[in-house]
Motif scaffolding. Structure first.
Motif, short mmCIF file in Angstrom:
data_model
loop_
_atom_site.label_atom_id
_atom_site.label_comp_id
_atom_site.label_asym_id
_atom_site.label_seq_id
_atom_site.Cartn_x
_atom_site.Cartn_y
_atom_site.Cartn_z
N HIS A 253 0.86 -1.17 0.00
CA HIS A 253 0.00 0.00 0.00
C HIS A 253 0.91 1.23 0.00
O HIS A 253 1.50 1.57 1.02
CB HIS A 253 -0.91 0.00 1.22
N VAL A 256 0.32 7.77 -1.87
CA VAL A 256 0.23 8.27 -3.24
C VAL A 256 1.43 9.14 -3.60
O VAL A 256 1.91 9.11 -4.74
CB VAL A 256 -1.10 9.03 -3.44
N GLU A 259 4.11 6.88 -4.99
CA GLU A 259 3.73 5.91 -6.02
C GLU A 259 4.77 5.85 -7.14
O GLU A 259 5.10 4.77 -7.65
CB GLU A 259 2.36 6.28 -6.59
N PRO A 269 0.10 -0.20 -10.29
CA PRO A 269 -1.12 0.06 -9.50
C PRO A 269 -2.17 -1.02 -9.75
O PRO A 269 -2.28 -1.57 -10.84
CB PRO A 269 -1.59 1.42 -10.02
N MET A 273 -7.60 4.23 -5.56
CA MET A 273 -6.95 4.79 -4.37
C MET A 273 -7.89 4.66 -3.17
O MET A 273 -9.11 4.59 -3.33
CB MET A 273 -6.59 6.26 -4.60
N HIS A 281 -3.72 6.30 -0.28
CA HIS A 281 -2.84 5.18 -0.63
C HIS A 281 -3.29 4.53 -1.94
O HIS A 281 -4.42 4.69 -2.37
CB HIS A 281 -2.86 4.12 0.47
N GLN A 282 -2.35 3.81 -2.54
CA GLN A 282 -2.62 3.04 -3.75
C GLN A 282 -2.03 1.65 -3.59
O GLN A 282 -0.85 1.50 -3.29
CB GLN A 282 -1.98 3.73 -4.97
#
Length: 288
Positions: A253, A256, A259, A269, A273, A281-282
């Protein structure tokens, strides 16, 4: 005539409008500011981020003397290469040689002498062996960081220090939400300098996961040590730990804001999100 290749570390910066005087060249006093910027980056790169690296050995560095010679002027928008090298470590002093170039044109050379002082007494004391070791390792192109992997009982104290500083102190996550049951069963990696100062950490959760899968988490690097590759070192170490355990799929996780960092190391990904502890978070995955 010296050149940047003779220096163990080179920091690049650009001349700003506020640094140019009425003669349309850099005001002479700014060259010491350029040195100060570069020497801070030098300490960071050799594993002694300021001030934590020196506080860890109960000391600080005070400027004792500085000499410089001007060879040519710098102008607005010049890209400057500031070269730094340690010329000598005495009993309590450290002598730094430095120079500045613009597109290969020598502008300034100089020498700075710092004195290592005791934090409590503010008096000069001998330069610690651990500090000498960091300088020597960098000068001889040897690693200035060391990585340990282990259980929470083995490396948890170091990992805890980094996570408290980054997640609780810097990002404001409540400490009650930082610790969980996964710490006990995870494998943790920690990067320290040669003196054992914790600088970065991360963990791999594989127990209780679906066969062949694991989760990477709690990736953190001290603010003062970012930008020197420790995040990548931690992630590569965790990937290595996963491969040793025949893990074929890693998930994490990612905040962002980070990322792009994970994407550069192959994570992609997956899904939308989401919010976690108040931070976007992504979910990202990597096939091994």
């Amino acid at each position: 005539m010296s050149n940047a290749a003779q220096y163990s570390f080179v920091h690049r910066l650009r001349v700003r409008w506020s640094e140019v005087d009425a003669q349309q060249v850099v005001f002479n006093g700014h060259y010491l500011t350029y040195l100060d910027v570069a020497i801070s980056e030098y300490w960071r790169v050799i594993g002694l981020p300021y001030p934590e690296g020196l506080q860890h050995v109960s000391g600080d560095l005070y400027m004792r003397a500085n000499s410089l010679q001007y060879h040519a002027p710098a102008r607005l928008d010049d890209w400057l290469d500031v070269g730094i090298r340690c010329d000598k470590v005495g009993n309590s002093s450290i002598t730094i040689g430095w120079g500045i170039w613009a597109q290969g044109r020598l502008l300034v050379t100089g020498e700075a002498v710092y004195v290592f002082t005791d934090l409590a007494t503010r008096q000069p004391v001998s330069v610690p062996q651990s500090l000498r070791d960091q300088i020597s390792a960098h000068a001889s192109e040897r690693p200035v960081h060391q990585v340990r992997a282990g259980s929470w009982s083995e490396v948890g104290e170091a990992a805890r220090a980094v996570r408290l500083a980054v997640f609780v102190g810097e990002q404001g996550i409540p400490e009650s939400e930082e610790w969980d049951d996964d710490d006990a069963g995870a494998v943790h990696v920690v990067a320290t300098n040669l003196a054992g100062l914790p600088l970065a950490t991360g963990r791999l959760i594989y127990l209780g996961q679906a066969p062949g899968t694991a989760k990477v988490g709690r990736m953190a690097v001290l603010r003062s040590s970012r930008g020197v590759g420790l995040g990548q070192l931690m992630l590569e170490s965790l990937i290595g730990e996963a491969r040793q355990r025949q893990i074929s799929m890693l998930a994490l996780h990612a905040q962002v804001s980070a990322e792009g960092f994970y994407a550069r190391l192959g994570f992609i990904p997956e899904g939308p999100m989401f919010d976690e502890v108040g931070i976007p978070h992504q979910r990202m995955v990597l096939s091994l």
